[in-house]
Design a protein around this motif. Structure first.
Motif, mmCIF file in Angstrom:
data_model
loop_
_atom_site.group_PDB
_atom_site.id
_atom_site.type_symbol
_atom_site.label_atom_id
_atom_site.label_comp_id
_atom_site.label_asym_id
_atom_site.label_seq_id
_atom_site.Cartn_x
_atom_site.Cartn_y
_atom_site.Cartn_z
ATOM 1 N N TYR A 108 0.644 -1.166 0.316
ATOM 2 C CA TYR A 108 -0.260 0.023 -0.293
ATOM 3 C C TYR A 108 0.761 0.992 0.088
ATOM 4 O O TYR A 108 0.444 2.576 0.306
ATOM 5 N N GLY A 109 2.242 1.224 -0.300
ATOM 6 C CA GLY A 109 2.987 1.980 0.112
ATOM 7 C C GLY A 109 3.079 2.647 1.643
ATOM 8 O O GLY A 109 3.525 4.125 1.576
ATOM 9 N N ILE A 154 -4.151 -1.688 8.078
ATOM 10 C CA ILE A 154 -2.687 -1.480 7.668
ATOM 11 C C ILE A 154 -2.805 0.415 7.773
ATOM 12 O O ILE A 154 -2.654 0.952 7.693
ATOM 13 N N HIS A 155 -3.749 0.297 5.676
ATOM 14 C CA HIS A 155 -2.979 1.672 5.875
ATOM 15 C C HIS A 155 -4.416 2.375 6.001
ATOM 16 O O HIS A 155 -4.460 3.545 4.821
ATOM 17 N N GLU A 156 -4.993 2.625 7.127
ATOM 18 C CA GLU A 156 -6.431 2.447 7.242
ATOM 19 C C GLU A 156 -7.273 3.088 5.583
ATOM 20 O O GLU A 156 -7.231 4.576 5.757
ATOM 21 N N PRO A 157 -8.526 1.720 5.616
ATOM 22 C CA PRO A 157 -8.794 2.080 4.114
ATOM 23 C C PRO A 157 -9.754 2.805 4.373
ATOM 24 O O PRO A 157 -10.814 2.453 6.081
ATOM 25 N N ASN A 158 -10.592 3.814 3.309
ATOM 26 C CA ASN A 158 -12.454 3.814 3.954
ATOM 27 C C ASN A 158 -13.167 3.468 3.468
ATOM 28 O O ASN A 158 -14.258 3.892 4.265
ATOM 29 N N GLY A 188 -14.845 6.417 11.402
ATOM 30 C CA GLY A 188 -15.832 6.649 9.475
ATOM 31 C C GLY A 188 -15.275 5.947 8.908
ATOM 32 O O GLY A 188 -15.484 6.670 7.378
ATOM 33 N N CYS A 189 -14.788 4.875 8.750
ATOM 34 C CA CYS A 189 -14.868 4.166 7.355
ATOM 35 C C CYS A 189 -15.789 3.269 7.797
ATOM 36 O O CYS A 189 -16.751 2.904 8.464
#
Ligand code: ATP
Ligand code: MG
Length: 317
Positions: A108-109, A154-158, A188-189
């Motif tokens: 995920y960079g 890990i990448h705090e997805p929406n 907010g996810c």
């Protein structure tokens, strides 16, 4: 009209496996910040749908838009918005928890520093920190599931997609995952989950879609689904001596189940059915030992919606 308030839009999704239409013209949308449940029996098309929504499977027809981004046209950009916990875990069993998270973070960079922070945070919160250096092969199912969860966020997805996340977990692991889901949602996810567990969907989801044989059969708030299925109200009654089940097949009764010495009569008119039960008890010289009305249940609604046959009065022993 702007669709800024939508996290997910699925339109006319269709998937064929040979001649089997696993998903048949499914259209729905999920609001930002919503917890949306997808309920259905085995083979209904839940996993196939989730795989199309997350870009793992190309639909034969239809379109998916995630936070305004077309999944087909901008696959990578759309995927960066998502976290996915598939039906079968995708963690690498020869790697440790830390290594799994590092690999996913890199995908995920995320920077090394950020991966370190998130690893500590997530493994701590999920009770895996002590085991962070052990290969996943030595983990229990519940631990693997928790690690899949950590990798997915890990990448705090929406938007987070979960395919039967609590299936086969013990009460404690289930509680932990549900709390994590709720906490993410509070931040907010948007959550899209499939489950067999009606109670879970009822407790967790703001709206529930019910799918059977690839088709959506209902979509509403759990409360609305519940009240719209009056037929799933029931009476629980026991007689002494017992009364033959078929004497209780009154007009309003659609199904009779026997459970120990109790009979459960599904009826769309409990009031009329109670009177009939009392009359029958008198005729048969039986005493009513107990009589209880039960409100409509989402579980029964689900069974009814996904049931093909609608007999006049089904007797289930
Ligand atoms: N790769 C595939 N090839 C052929 N048929 C498939 C494939 N994947 C799914 N199917 C079929 O598509 C239908 C829907 O399957 P799917 O896995 O989406 O169901 P599900 O609702 O997730 O069920 P479960 O609750 O058992 O997980 C089933 O009839 C299944 O056999
Ligand atoms: Mg499935």
């Amino acid at each position: 009209m702007s669709n800024d308030h939508l996290a997910l839009e699925a339109s006319h999704l269709t998937k064929l496996f040979g001649t089997l239409k696993a998903v048949d013209d499914v259209t729905f949308s999920v609001q930002r910040g919503e917890i949306f449940g997808f309920l259905g029996p085995n083979g209904a098309g839940k996993t196939t749908t989730i795989r199309m929504l997350t870009g793992l499977l190309t639909p034969n027809e239809g379109r998916v838009i995630v936070n305004g981004i077309d999944l087909h046209d901008h696959m990578i950009k759309a995927k960066m918005q998502m976290g996915v916990i598939p039906e079968v875990g995708t963690t690498y069993v020869d790697l440790t928890a830390e290594q799994n998270l590092a690999l996913t973070g890199k995908y995920y960079g995320l920077s090394r520093e950020r991966i370190r922070e998130r690893t500590k945070e997530l493994l701590g919160a999920l009770g895996l920190y002590e085991r962070r250096g052990d290969p996943v092969r030595t983990y229990s199912k519940g631990m693997r599931q928790r690690l899949s969860f950590a990798c997915a966020i890990i990448h705090e997805p929406n938007v987070l997609f979960l395919d039967e996340p609590t299936e086969g977990l013990d009460v404690q692991s289930r509680r932990l995952l549900v709390d994590m889901i709720l906490e993410l949602n509070m931040k907010g996810c948007t959550i899209f989950l499939t489950t067999h567990n009606i109670e879970e969907a009822n407790a967790l989801c703001q709206r529930v879609a019910i799918i059977n044989k690839g088709r959506l059969v209902a979509l509403d708030r759990p409360e609305a689904l519940r009240s719209s299925f009056e037929k799933t109200q029931s009476l629980e009654v026991s007689f002494d001596p017992r009364i033959a089940t078929d004497t209780l097949c009154f007009g309003h009764v659609s199904k009779i189940e026997t459970s120990g010495d109790k009979m459960i009569l599904y009826t769309d008119d409990p009031h009329a059915t109670i009177k009939q039960v009392v009359d029958v008890a008198q005729q048969e010289h039986a005493r009513i030992l107990s009589l209880r009305t039960r409100g409509p249940s989402l579980e029964e609604a689900f069974i009814m919606l996904t049931d093909d046959k609608r007999p006049g009065c089904e007797i289930v022993d």
